[in-house]
Design a protein around this motif. Sequence first.
Motif, PDB file in Angstrom:
ATOM      1  N   ASN A  79       0.912  -1.336   0.023  1.00  0.00           N
ATOM      2  CA  ASN A  79       0.077   0.111   0.091  1.00  0.00           C
ATOM      3  C   ASN A  79       0.911   1.233   0.010  1.00  0.00           C
TER       4      ASN A  79
ATOM      5  N   ASN B 193       9.758  -3.259  -3.548  1.00  0.00           N
ATOM      6  CA  ASN B 193       8.806  -1.944  -3.721  1.00  0.00           C
ATOM      7  C   ASN B 193       8.994  -1.520  -5.208  1.00  0.00           C
TER       8      ASN B 193
ATOM      9  N   MET C 210       6.789  -3.746  -7.221  1.00  0.00           N
ATOM     10  CA  MET C 210       5.403  -3.584  -6.889  1.00  0.00           C
ATOM     11  C   MET C 210       5.013  -2.213  -7.658  1.00  0.00           C
ATOM     12  N   TRP C 211       6.190  -1.253  -7.740  1.00  0.00           N
ATOM     13  CA  TRP C 211       5.843  -0.101  -8.473  1.00  0.00           C
ATOM     14  C   TRP C 211       5.744  -0.031 -10.033  1.00  0.00           C
TER      15      TRP C 211
ATOM     16  N   ILE D 156       4.436  -2.972 -11.385  1.00  0.00           N
ATOM     17  CA  ILE D 156       3.165  -3.588 -11.688  1.00  0.00           C
ATOM     18  C   ILE D 156       2.154  -2.131 -11.594  1.00  0.00           C
ATOM     19  N   ILE D 157       2.309  -1.382 -10.629  1.00  0.00           N
ATOM     20  CA  ILE D 157       1.230  -0.144 -10.644  1.00  0.00           C
ATOM     21  C   ILE D 157       1.592   0.889 -11.673  1.00  0.00           C
ATOM     22  N   VAL D 158       2.618   1.253 -11.890  1.00  0.00           N
ATOM     23  CA  VAL D 158       2.691   2.256 -13.040  1.00  0.00           C
ATOM     24  C   VAL D 158       2.594   1.574 -14.291  1.00  0.00           C
TER      25      VAL D 158
ATOM     26  N   ASN E   3       0.623  -0.845 -14.971  1.00  0.00           N
ATOM     27  CA  ASN E   3      -0.863  -1.616 -14.856  1.00  0.00           C
ATOM     28  C   ASN E   3      -0.739  -2.817 -15.545  1.00  0.00           C
TER      29      ASN E   3
ATOM     30  N   SER F 295       0.508  -7.347 -14.530  1.00  0.00           N
ATOM     31  CA  SER F 295       0.841  -8.190 -13.480  1.00  0.00           C
ATOM     32  C   SER F 295       1.675  -9.304 -14.244  1.00  0.00           C
TER      33      SER F 295
ATOM     34  N   ILE G  16       6.665   7.637 -10.391  1.00  0.00           N
ATOM     35  CA  ILE G  16       6.066   7.699  -9.442  1.00  0.00           C
ATOM     36  C   ILE G  16       5.798   9.166  -8.939  1.00  0.00           C
TER      37      ILE G  16
ATOM     38  N   LEU H 123       2.585  10.214 -10.471  1.00  0.00           N
ATOM     39  CA  LEU H 123       1.353   9.642  -9.663  1.00  0.00           C
ATOM     40  C   LEU H 123       1.034  10.555  -8.284  1.00  0.00           C
TER      41      LEU H 123
ATOM     42  N   ASN I 172      -2.145  11.600  -5.845  1.00  0.00           N
ATOM     43  CA  ASN I 172      -2.080  10.871  -4.656  1.00  0.00           C
ATOM     44  C   ASN I 172      -1.096  11.116  -3.405  1.00  0.00           C
TER      45      ASN I 172
END
Length: 155
Positions: free
Chosen positions: A20, A55, A58-59, A61-63, A65, A67, A114, A117, A121
């Motif tokens: 998170n 981390n 994980m970023w 994957i997020i950035v 979008n 998997s 990041i 984003l 956020n």
Amino acid sequence: MGAARDFLSLTNRKSLPLFNPLVMPTGHVVNNNQPKTKNSSKSIKWDPTAEQLHNAIMWIIIVWNTSPRPNSPLFKINSELEQYPSSKPYDYKIKAVNTMIKNGNHGSTLTNSINRLKNSNNIRQTVCDFNLLTKQLHNLKDKNGNTLPSITSWF
């Protein structure tokens, strides 16, 4: 949720940890339904470099979008990090993730992605710090202990 809980129970595994990146209000508690086991009170002690690499993945994957596909290099590196969180990652893993960012992030560093984003956020700074990864890339040595030319960090 029930099927996932049963599967984890049958395989004697804890639920997956949550990544998170957002800052939570004080007093906000996240419950990801971790099953109560005799070891559940022990928190995972991450090696700082391993945690930064986790981390970063994980970023990605997020950035992006996306998997990671099972058996892909990114999936394998992340699985090994989660399996051995207290071990410092090998140089080749850091180099591999750095190369993936270079080749897949359209000329932008992960930190720049990041930061875009962050405009909309409230993101925790601790999950955006990749200084140990960059330092390790700059201090790589060959088999004989000689310093290698510095690699550009895409973290």
